[in-house]
Scaffold this active site. Structure first.
Site, PDB file in Angstrom:
ATOM      1  N   ASP A   1       0.879  -1.171   0.000  1.00  0.00           N
ATOM      2  CA  ASP A   1       0.000   0.000   0.000  1.00  0.00           C
ATOM      3  C   ASP A   1       0.914   1.218   0.000  1.00  0.00           C
ATOM      4  O   ASP A   1       1.579   1.513   0.986  1.00  0.00           O
ATOM      5  CB  ASP A   1      -0.897  -0.037   1.253  1.00  0.00           C
TER       6      ASP A   1
ATOM      7  N   LYS B   1      -6.339   9.972  -1.985  1.00  0.00           N
ATOM      8  CA  LYS B   1      -5.305  10.835  -1.401  1.00  0.00           C
ATOM      9  C   LYS B   1      -4.519  11.525  -2.526  1.00  0.00           C
ATOM     10  O   LYS B   1      -5.099  12.307  -3.251  1.00  0.00           O
ATOM     11  CB  LYS B   1      -4.436  10.010  -0.461  1.00  0.00           C
TER      12      LYS B   1
HETATM   13  C1  PLP Z   1      -7.060   6.303   3.241  1.00  0.00           C
HETATM   14  C2  PLP Z   1      -6.240   5.066   3.224  1.00  0.00           C
HETATM   15  C3  PLP Z   1      -6.797   3.824   2.884  1.00  0.00           C
HETATM   16  C4  PLP Z   1      -8.276   3.656   2.592  1.00  0.00           C
HETATM   17  O1  PLP Z   1      -8.632   4.293   1.426  1.00  0.00           O
HETATM   18  P1  PLP Z   1     -10.142   4.816   1.136  1.00  0.00           P
HETATM   19  O2  PLP Z   1     -10.000   5.435  -0.204  1.00  0.00           O
HETATM   20  O3  PLP Z   1     -10.525   5.749   2.215  1.00  0.00           O
HETATM   21  O4  PLP Z   1     -10.995   3.596   1.135  1.00  0.00           O
HETATM   22  C5  PLP Z   1      -5.963   2.727   2.854  1.00  0.00           C
HETATM   23  N1  PLP Z   1      -4.652   2.825   3.149  1.00  0.00           N
HETATM   24  C6  PLP Z   1      -4.095   3.991   3.493  1.00  0.00           C
HETATM   25  C7  PLP Z   1      -2.642   4.036   3.814  1.00  0.00           C
HETATM   26  C8  PLP Z   1      -4.860   5.155   3.548  1.00  0.00           C
HETATM   27  O5  PLP Z   1      -4.297   6.321   3.907  1.00  0.00           O
END
Ligand code: PLP
Length: 434
Positions: free
Chosen positions: A222, A247
């Site tokens: 991730d 993000k």
């Molecule tokens: C925000 C986030 C998620 C989840 O993403 P969504 O688009 O809110 O479902 C997963 N991993 C990380 C590191 C995040 O910052």
């Protein structure tokens, strides 16, 4: 390896090594895409790729930007019937849960930025994570991940994966020896974040790539906190890279989306799972995400440079007890720059005066907005103690390294002098609070 082969016998149809996924012998091509989806020469840099790759060049109107294909279904033609017959329905526009030219536009952009064969967009980052984990593990399989993963992921690993017959072991993500020691005969996936929240610890990505390869495991990363212009995990041995596109990729705090990228042999399987779970991204959101992506490199570079200046400023203050950032003095994870070309734009820091001071500081800021999330053009600030980590006791937070007074700052693209002045004034105005 022999132990692992033996274990695979207990998992009908799928063993924990990569061969179970390699058995698909169909010819693999990048995409999906149509002839109208633009391509860029391989040598092009990230800004060129993010502006041009995937953009749908509409032959009828000559429109410079991609149209929004707001259609659930597409008229059958010879190609559709062939796709049904040959099992290649991912590559032909048939029905928008299966695929849609607006999705392909964004996917092509992201795949080009990641150096991936294929990408798949989802309605959220969590949808991407859930669908990918469900695809790449079986009942009886085992996942190794981090103790301090993102809250939504933590809940999924802790509550749901067990229900679905997957074992999970959570370890310190910066300690390759603990990660290695957690591997069992039925381990299938290593799942780590490139930079952790909120302390911005770096995983040893290159070592993880080697480990997953040696052990024939799949490495999922991730990479939400860095994005593909600062780190490309597929280059370092990851099999799949996931983003919450909510993000940095979208960058304007106006769309919830996710994306998974890798080779087609894996992404095709994730796609097949997505058909059953749902969670594809709708065409309107694809348009917003595509627009945001065009400025990804510009935005992230600007914000990351500001973050560096903010780190230096915070380090000059007596009332800032610690700064957490890959460029902070004494950063404890020297391997970070083996695999990252930039340090990102997240900064965490600990104020003298504890959580009351942190609250007062946050309220005194005039430019950044107190809100969760990150990666937008606007700076956002939040405190772990009353948001992401509010369900823990102060002692539990301490054990995770989250000491009183911790502030998490997502640096935006505002004028950096304005941000630093604002931070300085808010610090000065709250000097006595504790
Ligand atoms: C925000 C986030 C998620 C989840 O993403 P969504 O688009 O809110 O479902 C997963 N991993 C990380 C590191 C995040 O910052």
């Amino acid at each position: 390896v022999s132990q692992r082969d033996h274990a695979s016998g207990h998992l009908p149809g799928a063993g924990p090594d990569k061969r179970w996924i390699n058995e698909l012998e169909r010819g693999r091509v990048p995409g999906p895409r149509m002839p109208q989806h633009s391509r860029v020469p391989a040598h092009c840099g990230p800004s060129t790729a993010s502006v041009h790759a995937g953009t749908y060049a509409d032959p009828t109107t000559g429109a410079v930007t991609s149209p929004i294909f707001q259609s659930t279904t597409f008229r059958f033609d010879q190609r559709s019937y062939e796709a049904f017959e040959t099992g290649t329905t991912r590559d032909v526009a048939i029905y928008s849960r299966y695929g849609n030219p607006s999705q392909w536009t964004v996917q092509e952009k992201v795949a080009t930025l990641e150096g991936a064969e294929s990408s798949l967009v989802f309605a959220s980052g969590m949808s991407a994570i859930y669908t990918t984990l469900l695809t790449l593990t079986n009942n009886g399989g085992h996942i190794v991940s981090a103790l301090d993963v993102y809250g939504g992921t933590y809940a999924l690993l802790r509550d749901d994966m067990h229900q679905l017959g997957r074992e999970v072991t959570l370890v310190d993500p910066t300690d390759i020896d603990s990660i290695r020691a957690a591997i069992q005969p039925n381990t299938q996936v290593l799942f780590f974040e490139s930079l952790t929240n909120p302390l911005l610890k770096a995983v040893p990505l290159a070592a993880l790539g080697e480990l997953s390869n040696a052990e024939q495991l799949l490495l999922l990363v991730d990479n939400t906190f860095l994005g593909p212009t600062q780190c490309r995990p597929l280059r370092h041995g990851a099999d799949i890279v996931i983003h919450s596109a909510t993000k940095y990729l979208s960058g304007h705090s106006d769309v919830i989306a996710g994306v998974a990228s890798g080779s087609r042999k894996y992404v095709d399987r994730i796609w097949a799972q997505m058909l059953k779970v749902g969670g594809q991204l709708d065409p309107l959101s694809c348009f917003l995400l595509e627009r945001g992506l065009k400025t990804l490199d510009l935005r992230v570079r600007t914000a990351a440079e500001s973050a560096m200046h903010i780190v230096r400023f915070l380090e000059s203050r007596q009332d800032v007890l610690a700064v957490y950032h890959p460029l902070a003095t004494g950063y404890a994870y020297p391997w970070f720059f083996e695999t990252a070309s930039g340090a990102g734009a997240m900064v965490s820091f600990r104020l003298q005066g504890g959580d009351r001071r942190a609250l007062a500081f946050m309220e005194a800021l005039r430019i950044p907005i107190a809100a969760t999330s990150l990666g937008g053009v606007e700076s956002l600030v939040s405190l772990p103690f009353n948001t992401s980590h509010s369900l823990m006791t102060q002692q539990q937070r301490k054990e995770m390294g989250i000491e009183p007074g911790l502030v998490r700052f997502s640096v935006g693209i505002e004028q950096r002098e304005d941000l630093i002045q604002d931070i300085a004034e808010a610090l000065d105005a709250t000097q006595g609070v504790s």
